[in-house]
Design a protein around this motif. Structure first.
Motif, PDB file in Angstrom:
ATOM      1  N   GLU B 100      -1.108   1.435  38.457  1.00 58.20           N
ATOM      2  CA  GLU B 100      -0.782   2.721  39.066  1.00 58.20           C
ATOM      3  C   GLU B 100      -1.995   3.290  39.831  1.00 58.20           C
ATOM      4  O   GLU B 100      -1.845   3.871  40.902  1.00 58.20           O
ATOM      5  CB  GLU B 100      -0.386   3.638  37.908  1.00 58.20           C
ATOM      6  N   GLU B 102      -4.135   1.614  41.348  1.00 58.88           N
ATOM      7  CA  GLU B 102      -4.226   0.872  42.598  1.00 58.88           C
ATOM      8  C   GLU B 102      -3.296   1.485  43.655  1.00 58.88           C
ATOM      9  O   GLU B 102      -3.652   1.590  44.827  1.00 58.88           O
ATOM     10  CB  GLU B 102      -3.846  -0.581  42.334  1.00 58.88           C
ATOM     11  N   GLU B 103      -2.132   1.941  43.207  1.00 59.71           N
ATOM     12  CA  GLU B 103      -1.196   2.640  44.106  1.00 59.71           C
ATOM     13  C   GLU B 103      -1.839   3.899  44.677  1.00 59.71           C
ATOM     14  O   GLU B 103      -1.492   4.362  45.750  1.00 59.71           O
ATOM     15  CB  GLU B 103       0.045   3.094  43.331  1.00 59.71           C
ATOM     16  N   TRP B 104      -2.726   4.489  43.893  1.00 60.92           N
ATOM     17  CA  TRP B 104      -3.349   5.750  44.301  1.00 60.92           C
ATOM     18  C   TRP B 104      -4.674   5.507  45.032  1.00 60.92           C
ATOM     19  O   TRP B 104      -5.437   6.436  45.261  1.00 60.92           O
ATOM     20  CB  TRP B 104      -3.568   6.656  43.077  1.00 60.92           C
ATOM     21  N   GLY B 105      -4.978   4.258  45.327  1.00 58.82           N
ATOM     22  CA  GLY B 105      -6.119   3.986  46.198  1.00 58.82           C
ATOM     23  C   GLY B 105      -7.304   3.281  45.570  1.00 58.82           C
ATOM     24  O   GLY B 105      -8.246   2.931  46.272  1.00 58.82           O
ATOM     25  N   ALA B 106      -7.301   3.073  44.268  1.00 60.09           N
ATOM     26  CA  ALA B 106      -8.450   2.415  43.634  1.00 60.09           C
ATOM     27  C   ALA B 106      -8.596   0.993  44.175  1.00 60.09           C
ATOM     28  O   ALA B 106      -7.600   0.299  44.392  1.00 60.09           O
ATOM     29  CB  ALA B 106      -8.271   2.382  42.118  1.00 60.09           C
ATOM     30  N   LEU B 107      -9.837   0.582  44.393  1.00 65.71           N
ATOM     31  CA  LEU B 107     -10.103  -0.785  44.882  1.00 65.71           C
ATOM     32  C   LEU B 107     -10.920  -1.544  43.839  1.00 65.71           C
ATOM     33  O   LEU B 107     -12.145  -1.496  43.833  1.00 65.71           O
ATOM     34  CB  LEU B 107     -10.868  -0.725  46.206  1.00 65.71           C
ATOM     35  N   GLU B 139     -14.971   5.023  40.212  1.00 67.77           N
ATOM     36  CA  GLU B 139     -13.760   4.644  40.935  1.00 67.77           C
ATOM     37  C   GLU B 139     -12.530   5.341  40.344  1.00 67.77           C
ATOM     38  O   GLU B 139     -11.668   5.843  41.064  1.00 67.77           O
ATOM     39  CB  GLU B 139     -13.580   3.120  40.862  1.00 67.77           C
ATOM     40  N   THR B 143     -10.416   8.341  42.204  1.00 70.90           N
ATOM     41  CA  THR B 143      -9.004   8.061  42.495  1.00 70.90           C
ATOM     42  C   THR B 143      -8.106   9.157  41.919  1.00 70.90           C
ATOM     43  O   THR B 143      -7.229   9.693  42.597  1.00 70.90           O
ATOM     44  CB  THR B 143      -8.614   6.695  41.906  1.00 70.90           C
ATOM     45  N   GLN B 146      -8.670  12.619  43.791  1.00 68.72           N
ATOM     46  CA  GLN B 146      -8.005  12.717  45.076  1.00 68.72           C
ATOM     47  C   GLN B 146      -6.497  12.862  44.908  1.00 68.72           C
ATOM     48  O   GLN B 146      -5.849  13.624  45.606  1.00 68.72           O
ATOM     49  CB  GLN B 146      -8.317  11.479  45.951  1.00 68.72           C
ATOM     50  N   HIS B 147      -5.967  12.108  43.949  1.00 68.68           N
ATOM     51  CA  HIS B 147      -4.532  12.178  43.704  1.00 68.68           C
ATOM     52  C   HIS B 147      -4.152  13.586  43.226  1.00 68.68           C
ATOM     53  O   HIS B 147      -3.175  14.169  43.688  1.00 68.68           O
ATOM     54  CB  HIS B 147      -4.132  11.132  42.666  1.00 68.68           C
TER      55      HIS B 147
END
Lengths: 243, 598
Positions: B100, B102-107, B139, B143, B146-147
């Motif tokens: 989840e 990762e869906e919100w931008g974590a790399l 990270e 994430t 920002q979410h």
């Protein structure tokens, strides 16, 4: 024990520099000396700090005129006996002592377009190559110390520009979304001129002070400027075409 | 009458680290009017310092991995004092929580086929930690931050809660002050989530920041909630030891996960001498096998450098005590002779940076000096496993503030996953609880007046005690007497000292005014630290055995009967903490079986 001669800002806008002598120990950093000052001479001295390991970006200040993280500035980098002047970040309105009002940062953060990821693969994963995310990971190293915002001449001495200029930290945020391999948000590629990228004239002051060594100008701002020209160049609008 | 501003919410989340952010995101997503309140600026919470990774049985590197193996590792690491149901939920839900993000931008770092890479860590059978170099916490917090910002959650930054209010037996709000102005603020709320982290600031050598003064645990105790297992504190084996000013700063377990090894002053890899019977079957007993394990997990057993943290911390303690320590009282952590420079800089960039800048040590060429540092409390607020609700209706707790998941010792990487799994659950159940209440519960003016007077006490008094001095004395006593190795006599002595400091803290004087005044803030925080120091010390006296992070020199072995017992701390009317022993929920047979299979 050696003694540090500190000259620190005390009070609000009408405050002044006060001088203190503080005995300190081997291996200490400026933040340790500030803590000793609090514990023994000035218990109400206002300063932000959290991790004391260069990871949270809270203890930013101007040390002898240089924007620094106090927790990563070792005392043995000064000449013995040298007066060490500690001032709050100039870009932000002062609250008291070393603490400034950074609400501007949080207001801009709300305006950064949000990532809209493409759907997951059939097996429920997202596939991305390490090489495709290296740049994004560089941007995401940002600890939000805002030293880059402090040295940026567009806002450091021009309060009025803050209304139309997001600043180097947020150009990196924008670049992070725009260059994210999963992103499909049309907004992030659009790069609204309201972020004020054109004010930046690439003096690289921000890159020089970044404690994380992020190439803010070369890897973030310049590529974004190039995209912005592609997007907003009036001649292109008339004649069409893209690179 | 105290003057204060007032706000109405369904759910108020206190603390904006991983657990608090995740709870607020979930509560808000479920339609609750949600406020997020934090002592520091948003994004600066302790989660930012987490380095190594987040444990989740994704099976990307070893397809053999699954929730059952993760569950088993967690229980064994915690020496079976864990709440089994929390450990089960955690292992089952961690993978989805990571995906989840990762869906919100974590790399996260990637495998060659583009999936999330996983790294080896202590006590985890397979490479299981999703990570971003050695800055995974940053990270995760960025994430979530920002979410959350895009969900329109109201954030109250640099705002400290000092008291929870109640309406009958229910929680009804949270009262505190703005750090900037010193002015009071009241949140009337149907539900409150505590996500305030730990207690590290009652020790002198700690990896924790100023914020870790046990706010959540003490708010809960003062609201009548139970605390459990407060004696179970994790001393991370590898903190920096030199220079003195950085003593305690964390050195990630990832150094050992990526090939680093511990040596004593004679150069010996001493961990081979400290393999406990419980882990003997799966631990390499020769250097050759241990080194081979990094690349061959099928035919070689894991290196003893990666035994659970309690085992490694004790081993280091004994090496130093027996005169085999490094020049500044630690041991040597060597990755320089074992991995090449590029690899070290790529995998451990912030460790490289930290040692270079703070200690003048180049970790690609020289060993690091490391020793134990107070890092984490496994004990805390007692919660119901599925809902994260405390023993007080409407009051929830998640992350380090809550107890149960980690038993007597937490595995590295299980904290970040804990935050995500139970942060989400706390937000979900707090929102559901709030939705079930027809009206806003009442807040008593009298209760608020009393608290306001107490909080401002230091300004009025002719107090002569310096709050910094009291904190320093508490830290020194806890470090010396309630530290990594404990005995009855020391613990008794600590109780005497804590009582003395409690008395003296009534006479604390505060200089200056209410505007951004750290001396005043510390004077208020002393209340929590002294209360919890007493709870920890009394619980440590009560548990007459050694288990995980709790080691008694006078009761040096684990005792089977204590495996099923929690030590429960409760605040008494006279301000003291009482401790009682209660039995904990028993594991169902189908899960028991996982341990019989080996």
């Amino acid at each position: 024990m050696p003694t540090a001669h500190l000259r620190v800002w005390r009070g609000e806008d009408d405050g002044d520099y006060y001088e203190y002598d503080v005995e300190y120990g081997e291996g200490m950093v400026v933040l340790d000396v500030v803590h000793l000052l609090q514990a023994h001479q000035a218990p109400d001295f206002a300063v932000r700090w959290n991790c004391k390991a260069g990871k949270c970006g809270s203890c930013s200040a101007e040390v002898n005129g240089q924007p620094r993280l106090m927790c990563m500035t070792r005392m043995n980098t000064f000449i013995p006996g040298e007066t060490i002047t500690i001032a709050p970040l100039k870009t932000y309105p002062l609250i008291r002592d070393l603490v400034t009002d950074v609400s501007y940062n949080y207001e801009i953060a709300q305006t950064i377009p949000e990532l809209k990821p493409r759907p997951r693969e059939a097996d429920g994963t997202h596939r991305m190559g390490q090489v495709d995310i290296d740049r994004g990971q560089e941007f995401r190293k940002c600890i939000e110390c805002f030293l880059c915002m402090d040295v940026c001449h567009v806002i450091r001495d021009h309060e009025e520009n803050k209304r139309e200029f997001a600043g180097p930290r947020f150009f990196i945020s924008l670049a992070n979304v725009a260059m994210h391999p999963l992103d499909t948000n049309p907004q992030s590629a659009l790069l609204d001129p309201a972020f004020g990228l054109s004010y930046c004239n690439i003096t690289k002051c921000c890159t020089e002070v970044c404690p994380e060594g992020i190439h803010i100008t070369d890897n973030g701002i310049i590529p974004m400027k190039e995209r912005s020209i592609d997007r907003w160049d009036p001649l292109r609008k008339i004649f069409g075409g893209s690179r | 009458m105290a003057e204060y501003e007032s706000h109405d919410y369904d759910v108020v989340v206190i603390g904006a680290g991983g657990a608090g952010l995740r709870a607020a995101i979930e509560a808000s997503a479920r339609g609750a009017r949600t406020a997020l309140v934090c002592k520091s600026l948003l994004g600066k919470a302790h989660t930012v310092m987490a380095e190594g990774g987040v444990a989740a049985a994704l099976g990307n590197v070893y397809p053999e991995d699954n929730w059952q193996v993760h569950f088993r590792d967690t229980m064994r690491g915690g020496k079976f004092l864990n709440n089994w149901r929390m450990a089960q939920i955690h292992a089952q839900e961690a993978p989805e929580r990571v995906l989840e993000l990762e869906e919100w931008g974590a790399l996260f770092d990637r495998t060659p086929d583009g999936r999330i890479l996983q790294r080896d860590f202590g006590g985890h059978r397979y490479a299981r930690l999703a990570h971003v170099g050695d800055r995974t916490g940053l990270e995760i917090i960025r994430t979530l931050q920002q979410h959350a910002v895009h969900r329109g959650i109201d954030v109250f930054m640099e705002c400290t809660i000092t008291k929870l209010t109640k309406d009958g037996n229910r929680v009804s709000g949270a009262f505190g002050y703005w750090r900037e102005s010193g002015k009071f603020i009241l949140f009337k709320s149907k539900a409150v989530v505590l996500a305030t982290g730990g207690i590290g600031k009652m020790y002198s050598i700690t990896s924790n920041s100023w914020e870790y003064t046990g706010d959540g645990q003490s708010l809960a105790a003062r609201a009548g909630a139970d605390l459990i297992d407060m004696e179970c504190i994790q001393f991370h084996p590898t903190g920096m030891v030199w220079p003195l000013s950085v003593r305690g700063i964390l050195v990630t377990e990832g150094v050992r996960g990526d090939g680093g090894t511990l040596r004593n002053s004679t150069g010996k890899r001493f961990m081979f001498d400290y393999i406990p019977p419980m882990f003997a079957k799966e631990t390499a007993d020769t250097e050759e096998e241990a080194d081979r394990w990094y690349t061959d997990k099928v035919n070689a057993r894991r290196t003893p450098d990666l035994l659970p943290r309690d085992e490694v911390a004790r081993a280091i303690h004994y090496e130093v005590k027996n005169g085999r320590g490094s020049p500044h009282g630690g041991v040597l952590l060597d990755i320089a002779t074992r991995r090449d420079e590029d690899y070290i800089k790529r995998r451990l960039p912030s460790m490289y940076h930290q040692f270079k800048q703070l200690a003048d040590v180049d970790i690609t060429k020289e060993p690091m000096e490391v020793g134990p540092t107070c890092h984490y409390i496994m004990g805390g607020v007692r919660v119901e496993a599925d809902s994260a609700q405390t023993t007080v209706p409407g009051l929830f707790a998640a992350g380090e503030a809550a107890a149960g998941l980690h038993g007597s010792n937490r595995l590295g990487g299980n904290s970040l996953s804990d935050l995500l799994v139970f942060g989400k659950r706390a937000g979900e159940h707090a929102a559901a609880y709030a939705a079930g209440l027809a009206a806003q519960p009442a807040v008593s003016e009298e209760e608020i007046d009393l608290e306001a007077r107490e909080v401002l006490g230091g300004f009025d008094s002719q107090g002569t005690e310096n709050p910094y001095t009291i904190q320093r004395e508490l830290q020194d006593s806890m470090q010396a007497l309630v530290g990594i190795i404990r005995v009855e006599e020391d613990l008794q002595q600590a109780l005497v000292k804590i009582a003395e400091l409690k008395e003296r803290s009534r006479n604390v004087g505060v200089e200056g005014n209410r505007q951004y005044n750290p001396g005043w803030h510390l004077a208020i925080d002393l209340r929590s630290m002294l209360m919890l120091a007493e709870a920890t010390t009394k619980s440590a006296l009560e548990r007459k055995e050694s288990r995980g992070g709790h080691t008694r020199d006078d009761y040096p072995t684990a005792v089977k009967e204590w495996e099923s017992r929690n030590v429960v701390s409760r605040l008494q009317a006279d301000g003291s903490m009482s401790v009682t022993v209660e039995s904990k929920p028993e594991m169902p047979p189908e899960l028991q079986q996982l341990f019989e299979e080996g």
